[in-house]
Design a protein around this motif. Structure first.
Motif, PDB file in Angstrom:
ATOM      1  N   ASP A  63       0.828  -1.209   0.000  1.00  0.00           N
ATOM      2  CA  ASP A  63       0.000   0.000   0.000  1.00  0.00           C
ATOM      3  C   ASP A  63       0.861   1.257   0.000  1.00  0.00           C
ATOM      4  O   ASP A  63       0.467   2.289  -0.549  1.00  0.00           O
ATOM      5  CB  ASP A  63      -0.968  -0.004   1.189  1.00  0.00           C
ATOM      6  N   ARG A  66       2.437   1.617  -3.650  1.00  0.00           N
ATOM      7  CA  ARG A  66       1.472   2.030  -4.670  1.00  0.00           C
ATOM      8  C   ARG A  66       1.126   3.510  -4.619  1.00  0.00           C
ATOM      9  O   ARG A  66       0.385   4.012  -5.460  1.00  0.00           O
ATOM     10  CB  ARG A  66       0.209   1.166  -4.550  1.00  0.00           C
ATOM     11  N   ARG A  67       1.683   4.219  -3.656  1.00  0.00           N
ATOM     12  CA  ARG A  67       1.495   5.677  -3.609  1.00  0.00           C
ATOM     13  C   ARG A  67       2.450   6.401  -4.559  1.00  0.00           C
ATOM     14  O   ARG A  67       2.293   7.596  -4.813  1.00  0.00           O
ATOM     15  CB  ARG A  67       1.725   6.196  -2.188  1.00  0.00           C
TER      16      ARG A  67
END
Length: 269
Positions: A63, A66-67
């Motif tokens: 997570d 994926r930024r």
């Protein structure tokens, strides 16, 4: 020459004009990705490698990965971003290196350390390159504390550490040194495996280790090995070793050492 002309024109088109850099840092390797994240604010990272967004290759939470924008590592993509710094690997192809040089990009090429000392040195080098020497010293101090806490002075327990599937880590690797520090004798090194590679099941059955550490329990090879070992009286235990602790050094070392030390403490002396 005609075949090269389109690529040369594309690279020329991607090259930033003087004073027109996009800024930021582009990293082309998942290990430098996670190290950069520990060294600098996220806004300084222009792009990370696409590997960090793959569950089997990343060393950071998906997570988080994926930024960020990613690249496939091609010269065209990187040059178009006009970064202040490119962090690449020593395996970068000569043609890509030449393209970066022609574009006037500041580039740092990092190798893959095989020792804790080498990993600490790499942390210091990258930290200095991005103006974060203090943060680099803090990371290395955490590694030193983790070493002191994990160090085992008693008898070592023979263990195999699988990287994925039937690929085990052998002598001459960072994981090998960490295993030794935590009181686990690398059985793969006893079998004669250097660096990483596969081991015949027959070899393992002839001299079963006390422990097998693995990132996952799936796969036909692992299932066969488990079933055959169960038929022996070796009593080999199988324990999990998270995949995100396998791929890189640097900031990953403290967590990897802590996991190895926990496993060692849980087995009989």
């Amino acid at each position: 020459m005609r075949r090269l002309l389109p690529l040369l024109l594309l690279l020329a088109g991607c090259a930033p004009a003087a004073g027109q850099r996009g800024g930021g840092i582009v990293s082309l390797n998942p290990c430098s990705d996670q190290l950069l994240l520990a060294l600098v604010p996220a806004e300084r990272i222009a792009a990370i490698s696409h590997y960090s967004q793959a569950a089997g290759a990343t060393s950071m939470p998906l997570d988080v990965a994926r930024r960020f924008r990613t690249t496939g590592g091609t010269a065209e993509e990187v040059i178009a971003l006009a970064p202040d710094l490119v962090v690449a690997t020593s395996y970068t192809p000569p043609a890509t290196r030449a393209a970066f040089e022609r574009a006037g990009l500041r580039t740092l090429y990092l190798d893959s350390p095989t020792t804790i000392a080498g990993s600490k040195a790499q942390v210091a080098v990258l930290a200095a390159a991005v103006g974060a020497s203090g943060q680099g010293m803090a990371i290395n101090a955490r590694i030193d504390r983790a070493l002191a806490e994990a160090r085992w002075t008693g008898a070592q327990v023979p263990a195999l550490l699988y990287i994925s599937g039937d690929l085990a880590t052998g002598d001459g690797t960072l994981l090998h040194e960490m295993m030794q520090m935590a009181g686990l004798r690398n059985a793969a090194a006893d079998y004669g495996l250097a660096l990483t590679g596969t081991l015949p099941v027959e070899t393992i059955l002839a001299h079963p280790p006390a422990l097998i550490l693995r990132p996952d329990a799936e796969g036909r090879t692992a299932a066969i090995r488990r079933r055959l070992l169960a038929r022996t009286d070796a009593g080999t235990q199988e324990v999990a070793f998270p995949r995100e602790l396998i791929n890189c050094g640097g900031p990953t070392i403290p967590a990897a050492l802590a996991r190895l030390a926990t496993v060692r403490r849980q087995v009989a002396p």
